[in-house]
Motif scaffolding. Structure first.
Motif, PDB file in Angstrom:
ATOM      1  N   GLU A  32       0.834  -1.204   0.000  1.00 33.04           N
ATOM      2  CA  GLU A  32       0.000   0.000   0.000  1.00 33.04           C
ATOM      3  C   GLU A  32       0.871   1.256   0.000  1.00 33.04           C
ATOM      4  OE1 GLU A  32      -3.914   1.371   2.538  1.00 33.04           O
ATOM      5  OE2 GLU A  32      -2.292   0.382   3.612  1.00 33.04           O
ATOM      6  N   THR A  33       1.889   1.274   0.835  1.00 30.46           N
ATOM      7  CA  THR A  33       2.797   2.424   0.932  1.00 30.46           C
ATOM      8  C   THR A  33       3.498   2.669  -0.398  1.00 30.46           C
ATOM      9  OG1 THR A  33       3.116   2.044   3.298  1.00 30.46           O
ATOM     10  CG2 THR A  33       4.790   3.352   2.179  1.00 30.46           C
ATOM     11  N   ALA A  34       3.934   1.609  -1.044  1.00 33.15           N
ATOM     12  CA  ALA A  34       4.634   1.746  -2.327  1.00 33.15           C
ATOM     13  C   ALA A  34       3.721   2.316  -3.411  1.00 33.15           C
ATOM     14  CB  ALA A  34       5.195   0.393  -2.764  1.00 33.15           C
ATOM     15  N   THR A  35       2.484   1.843  -3.486  1.00 32.21           N
ATOM     16  CA  THR A  35       1.585   2.344  -4.528  1.00 32.21           C
ATOM     17  C   THR A  35       1.174   3.791  -4.257  1.00 32.21           C
ATOM     18  OG1 THR A  35      -0.389   1.426  -3.467  1.00 32.21           O
ATOM     19  CG2 THR A  35       0.699   0.050  -5.125  1.00 32.21           C
ATOM     20  N   ILE A  36       1.028   4.142  -2.993  1.00 34.22           N
ATOM     21  CA  ILE A  36       0.680   5.523  -2.654  1.00 34.22           C
ATOM     22  C   ILE A  36       1.867   6.445  -2.912  1.00 34.22           C
ATOM     23  CG2 ILE A  36       0.125   7.033  -0.690  1.00 34.22           C
ATOM     24  CD1 ILE A  36      -1.813   4.754   0.186  1.00 34.22           C
ATOM     25  N   ALA A  37       3.076   5.973  -2.637  1.00 36.53           N
ATOM     26  CA  ALA A  37       4.282   6.764  -2.932  1.00 36.53           C
ATOM     27  C   ALA A  37       4.398   7.010  -4.438  1.00 36.53           C
ATOM     28  CB  ALA A  37       5.519   6.050  -2.408  1.00 36.53           C
ATOM     29  N   ASP A  38       3.987   6.033  -5.238  1.00 34.41           N
ATOM     30  CA  ASP A  38       3.997   6.210  -6.694  1.00 34.41           C
ATOM     31  C   ASP A  38       3.055   7.331  -7.131  1.00 34.41           C
ATOM     32  OD1 ASP A  38       5.811   4.150  -6.963  1.00 34.41           O
ATOM     33  OD2 ASP A  38       4.332   2.653  -7.576  1.00 34.41           O
ATOM     34  N   GLN A  39       2.074   7.650  -6.297  1.00 26.25           N
ATOM     35  CA  GLN A  39       1.117   8.719  -6.591  1.00 26.25           C
ATOM     36  C   GLN A  39       1.583  10.067  -6.032  1.00 26.25           C
ATOM     37  OE1 GLN A  39      -2.393   7.060  -4.770  1.00 26.25           O
ATOM     38  NE2 GLN A  39      -2.554   5.438  -6.287  1.00 26.25           N
ATOM     39  N   GLY A  40       2.782  10.079  -5.431  1.00 22.92           N
ATOM     40  CA  GLY A  40       3.359  11.320  -4.935  1.00 22.92           C
ATOM     41  C   GLY A  40       2.900  11.721  -3.545  1.00 22.92           C
ATOM     42  N   MET A  41       2.432  10.749  -2.761  1.00 21.82           N
ATOM     43  CA  MET A  41       1.959  11.043  -1.404  1.00 21.82           C
ATOM     44  C   MET A  41       2.566  10.063  -0.407  1.00 21.82           C
ATOM     45  SD  MET A  41      -2.123  11.623  -1.971  1.00 21.82           S
ATOM     46  CE  MET A  41      -2.317  10.560  -3.409  1.00 21.82           C
ATOM     47  N   THR A  42       2.570  10.489   0.855  1.00 22.65           N
ATOM     48  CA  THR A  42       2.907   9.566   1.936  1.00 22.65           C
ATOM     49  C   THR A  42       1.622   8.894   2.401  1.00 22.65           C
ATOM     50  OG1 THR A  42       2.565  11.179   3.705  1.00 22.65           O
ATOM     51  CG2 THR A  42       4.778  11.105   2.692  1.00 22.65           C
ATOM     52  N   MET A  43       1.762   7.834   3.197  1.00 23.55           N
ATOM     53  CA  MET A  43       0.576   7.163   3.742  1.00 23.55           C
ATOM     54  C   MET A  43      -0.246   8.135   4.580  1.00 23.55           C
ATOM     55  SD  MET A  43      -0.222   4.066   2.959  1.00 23.55           S
ATOM     56  CE  MET A  43      -1.398   3.834   4.273  1.00 23.55           C
ATOM     57  N   ALA A  44       0.424   8.944   5.398  1.00 27.27           N
ATOM     58  CA  ALA A  44      -0.301   9.880   6.262  1.00 27.27           C
ATOM     59  C   ALA A  44      -1.037  10.930   5.429  1.00 27.27           C
ATOM     60  CB  ALA A  44       0.654  10.551   7.245  1.00 27.27           C
ATOM     61  N   GLN A  45      -0.404  11.435   4.382  1.00 29.30           N
ATOM     62  CA  GLN A  45      -1.069  12.411   3.505  1.00 29.30           C
ATOM     63  C   GLN A  45      -2.291  11.785   2.854  1.00 29.30           C
ATOM     64  OE1 GLN A  45       2.236  13.412   0.962  1.00 29.30           O
ATOM     65  NE2 GLN A  45       2.634  15.325   2.047  1.00 29.30           N
TER      66      GLN A  45
END
Length: 149
Positions: A32-45
């Motif tokens: 989940e963290t990796a796919t969200i990072a690919d979208q330019g965001m952190t998990m918390a964001q």
């Protein structure tokens, strides 16, 4: 690797369950963290934007509770979201000490573009291992465990 130490029937079952739950969560969270990072965001964001997108304007304290974070961390994440133009922060009309957080149009567009993919990813990851009925059972059991604490 088998454990040679035993602590009792219930205790051994609890340890095994806790280990498996932790491993499963950590693996899913890493994906989940990796796919969200690919979208330019952190998990918390992502978590804050998702909460605001689905629930509307919230107090900083509500966000802290919803995403299970600390006040200090949330403050930094919200400031970063605000600097990107994804949220707006303002004092409450009823109590100026309370800070309200509202998602902006840019934030709504961002989360609306990425949330459906997030749901598809989760469905694929969970669905690869569990049937729909098993997911309902797991959800019910986890909620039961949470409420018992």
């Amino acid at each position: 690797m088998k454990r040679t130490q035993h602590y009792g029937t219930l205790e051994d079952a609890v340890l095994r369950t806790h280990i498996e739950l932790s491993r499963a969560f950590n693996k899913l969270r890493a994906k989940e963290t990796a796919t969200i990072a690919d979208q330019g965001m952190t998990m918390a964001q992502f978590a804050i934007l998702e909460a605001l997108y689905h629930l509307g304007t919230l107090r900083v304290g509500q966000i802290t509770e919803l995403i299970l974070s600390t006040p200090g961390n949330i403050t930094v994440v919200i400031k970063n979201l605000e600097s990107k133009g994804w949220v707006r922060v303002y004092p409450s009309e009823t109590d100026r000490r309370i800070r309200m957080v509202e998602i902006t149009e840019a934030g709504q567009s961002l989360i609306a573009a990425h949330f459906p993919e997030h749901v598809r990813n989760l469905a694929a990851w969970y669905g690869a291992a569990l049937e729909t009925e098993e997911l309902h059972t797991l959800s019910r059991l986890l909620r039961k465990l949470e409420k018992a604490q």
